[in-house]
Design a protein around this motif. Structure first.
Motif, PDB file in Angstrom:
ATOM      1  N   GLU A  99      35.618  75.037 -36.553  1.00  0.00           N
ATOM      2  CA  GLU A  99      36.133  73.674 -36.374  1.00  0.00           C
ATOM      3  C   GLU A  99      35.514  72.723 -37.396  1.00  0.00           C
ATOM      4  OE1 GLU A  99      37.778  75.782 -33.439  1.00  0.00           O
ATOM      5  OE2 GLU A  99      35.613  75.743 -33.680  1.00  0.00           O
ATOM      6  N   PHE A 100      34.242  72.935 -37.685  1.00  0.00           N
ATOM      7  CA  PHE A 100      33.553  72.129 -38.699  1.00  0.00           C
ATOM      8  C   PHE A 100      34.223  72.304 -40.058  1.00  0.00           C
ATOM      9  CE2 PHE A 100      30.259  71.406 -41.875  1.00  0.00           C
ATOM     10  CZ  PHE A 100      29.560  70.316 -41.394  1.00  0.00           C
ATOM     11  N   VAL A 101      34.461  73.549 -40.439  1.00  0.00           N
ATOM     12  CA  VAL A 101      35.085  73.843 -41.736  1.00  0.00           C
ATOM     13  C   VAL A 101      36.500  73.292 -41.785  1.00  0.00           C
ATOM     14  CG1 VAL A 101      35.886  75.711 -43.240  1.00  0.00           C
ATOM     15  CG2 VAL A 101      33.630  75.854 -42.167  1.00  0.00           C
ATOM     16  N   ASN A 102      37.222  73.374 -40.662  1.00  0.00           N
ATOM     17  CA  ASN A 102      38.594  72.866 -40.609  1.00  0.00           C
ATOM     18  C   ASN A 102      38.661  71.352 -40.438  1.00  0.00           C
ATOM     19  OD1 ASN A 102      39.643  75.453 -40.867  1.00  0.00           O
ATOM     20  ND2 ASN A 102      39.739  75.782 -38.661  1.00  0.00           N
ATOM     21  N   ARG A 103      37.504  70.723 -40.232  1.00  0.00           N
ATOM     22  CA  ARG A 103      37.382  69.268 -40.121  1.00  0.00           C
ATOM     23  C   ARG A 103      38.228  68.676 -38.990  1.00  0.00           C
ATOM     24  NH1 ARG A 103      34.618  67.146 -44.507  1.00  0.00           N
ATOM     25  NH2 ARG A 103      34.494  68.469 -46.369  1.00  0.00           N
ATOM     26  N   ASN A 104      38.235  69.363 -37.826  1.00  0.00           N
ATOM     27  CA  ASN A 104      38.962  68.784 -36.691  1.00  0.00           C
ATOM     28  C   ASN A 104      38.044  68.057 -35.717  1.00  0.00           C
ATOM     29  OD1 ASN A 104      37.758  70.695 -35.002  1.00  0.00           O
ATOM     30  ND2 ASN A 104      39.588  71.946 -34.781  1.00  0.00           N
ATOM     31  N   GLY A 122      20.243  70.956 -20.417  1.00  0.00           N
ATOM     32  CA  GLY A 122      20.918  71.179 -21.685  1.00  0.00           C
ATOM     33  C   GLY A 122      21.622  69.932 -22.180  1.00  0.00           C
ATOM     34  N   CYS A 123      21.982  69.979 -23.457  1.00  0.00           N
ATOM     35  CA  CYS A 123      22.718  68.883 -24.090  1.00  0.00           C
ATOM     36  C   CYS A 123      23.771  69.458 -25.023  1.00  0.00           C
ATOM     37  CB  CYS A 123      21.765  67.983 -24.866  1.00  0.00           C
ATOM     38  SG  CYS A 123      22.633  66.729 -25.840  1.00  0.00           S
ATOM     39  N   VAL A 124      24.957  68.870 -24.993  1.00  0.00           N
ATOM     40  CA  VAL A 124      26.045  69.176 -25.916  1.00  0.00           C
ATOM     41  C   VAL A 124      26.420  67.868 -26.599  1.00  0.00           C
ATOM     42  CG1 VAL A 124      28.447  69.918 -26.129  1.00  0.00           C
ATOM     43  CG2 VAL A 124      26.920  71.085 -24.517  1.00  0.00           C
ATOM     44  N   PHE A 125      26.288  67.825 -27.913  1.00  0.00           N
ATOM     45  CA  PHE A 125      26.574  66.599 -28.663  1.00  0.00           C
ATOM     46  C   PHE A 125      27.643  66.890 -29.698  1.00  0.00           C
ATOM     47  CE2 PHE A 125      25.105  63.688 -32.282  1.00  0.00           C
ATOM     48  CZ  PHE A 125      25.889  62.634 -31.842  1.00  0.00           C
ATOM     49  N   ALA A 126      28.732  66.109 -29.655  1.00  0.00           N
ATOM     50  CA  ALA A 126      29.823  66.222 -30.620  1.00  0.00           C
ATOM     51  C   ALA A 126      29.733  65.025 -31.577  1.00  0.00           C
ATOM     52  CB  ALA A 126      31.165  66.234 -29.903  1.00  0.00           C
ATOM     53  N   PRO A 127      29.011  65.160 -32.696  1.00  0.00           N
ATOM     54  CA  PRO A 127      28.750  63.980 -33.539  1.00  0.00           C
ATOM     55  C   PRO A 127      29.995  63.382 -34.191  1.00  0.00           C
ATOM     56  CG  PRO A 127      27.958  65.994 -34.595  1.00  0.00           C
ATOM     57  CD  PRO A 127      28.333  66.358 -33.196  1.00  0.00           C
ATOM     58  N   ALA A 128      30.970  64.209 -34.562  1.00  0.00           N
ATOM     59  CA  ALA A 128      32.181  63.663 -35.181  1.00  0.00           C
ATOM     60  C   ALA A 128      33.026  62.901 -34.173  1.00  0.00           C
ATOM     61  CB  ALA A 128      32.996  64.782 -35.819  1.00  0.00           C
ATOM     62  N   ALA A 146      25.753  59.918 -34.180  1.00  0.00           N
ATOM     63  CA  ALA A 146      24.620  60.588 -34.804  1.00  0.00           C
ATOM     64  C   ALA A 146      23.540  59.571 -35.159  1.00  0.00           C
ATOM     65  CB  ALA A 146      25.077  61.331 -36.058  1.00  0.00           C
ATOM     66  N   GLY A 147      22.314  59.859 -34.760  1.00  0.00           N
ATOM     67  CA  GLY A 147      21.193  58.980 -35.057  1.00  0.00           C
ATOM     68  C   GLY A 147      20.952  57.891 -34.045  1.00  0.00           C
ATOM     69  N   ASP A 148      21.848  57.746 -33.065  1.00  0.00           N
ATOM     70  CA  ASP A 148      21.664  56.713 -32.042  1.00  0.00           C
ATOM     71  C   ASP A 148      20.443  57.011 -31.169  1.00  0.00           C
ATOM     72  OD1 ASP A 148      23.853  55.280 -32.817  1.00  0.00           O
ATOM     73  OD2 ASP A 148      25.077  55.725 -31.044  1.00  0.00           O
TER      74      ASP A 148
END
Length: 266
Positions: A99-104, A122-128, A146-148
């Motif tokens: 998904e990262f490579v496909n930029r979705n 646990g934590c799941v973070f979707a930065p995009a 990201a960075g918050d």
């Protein structure tokens, strides 16, 4: 090294969320560049984002939770196999590299703490997507970039919806849907399906947007542990197809998962 007794699961989850948000900066710096993907020994893709984010996570975990072993995807590729008998962290610095490579945008930073073969935070973070999920005793989600600084007032409690047994909505893998998974969904009475990449599939169940997530294709423990922790905290669970518990620390299998069914509610 055991955790300090004062460290409650929700506190641990928030600490992991802050680490993930910090690692997200490294991930997005690569994502927003003209990066190239490479193939690992198992032919799966990897980018500089995986390696840079993992370095950030490993440094932070050692600082905050010194002495607790970490099983991280890129270190595992390099042959590093820590002790996973008691407490250990599972880290996937970029889950959903396709998904990262496909930029979705549907890729995540995953960090989970395992205790006696079960996830406890646990934590799941979707930065995009600027979306973060974390769970310990309870599950939370909110808008985080990201960075918050991950503040509790930014997050709201989430929980899975009740399973009705009919008209089930299943969440399926965007990149790895196989015939066995589709056959199970048909037999279980799934009438609608939504697609998602990475560990976001667990999170859709955790926030009440779907009922089940069947997976018969191969995954690794770091792919699932963080999402499992969030879903569990939201009232759901993950089992093997025969109904037995889905466990971690499978050293004899090289930390490869077998099939599983994730459900929004117990």
């Amino acid at each position: 090294m055991p955790l300090r007794r004062a460290a409650e699961p929700d506190q641990i989850a928030l600490a992991l969320a802050q680490i993930a948000a910090r690692a997200g900066v490294a991930v997005m710096n690569v994502y927003d560049s003209d990066f190239e993907a490479r193939n690992k020994s198992d032919k799966s893709p990897v980018t500089d984002a995986d390696e840079r984010a993992e370095a950030v996570i490993l440094e932070a975990l050692e600082s905050i939770f010194p002495g607790i072993p970490v099983l991280a995807e890129e270190q595992f590729e390099a042959g590093i196999r820590p002790d996973t008998e008691d407490h250990f962290f599972l880290v996937d610095p970029v889950d959903g590299t396709r998904e990262f490579v496909n930029r979705n945008g549907e890729f995540t930073v995953n960090i989970a703490l395992i205790h006696h073969r079960r996830p406890i935070a646990g934590c799941v973070f979707a930065p995009a997507l600027k979306r973060l999920y974390c769970g310990g005793a309870s599950a939370y989600a909110g808008p985080v970039a990201a960075g918050d600084d991950v503040r509790e007032d930014l997050l709201v409690p989430v929980s899975g919806r009740d399973l009705t047994g009919t008209n089930l909505v299943a969440v399926m893998s965007r990149s790895h849907l196989d015939e066995e998974t589709k056959a199970w969904a048909d037999q279980a009475g799934v009438t609608d399906a939504v697609s998602a990449g990475s560990s976001l599939k667990f999170c859709l169940l955790a926030e009440g947007k779907a009922d089940v997530y069947p997976r018969f294709g191969p995954t690794m423990e770091w792919d699932t542990a963080a999402g499992h922790a969030v879903l569990q905290a939201a009232g759901g669970h993950v089992i093997q197809p025969d109904g037995t518990d889905f466990l971690y620390g499978k050293t004899e299998a090289g930390y490869r998962n077998g099939p599983f069914i994730a459900k929004a509610r117990r």
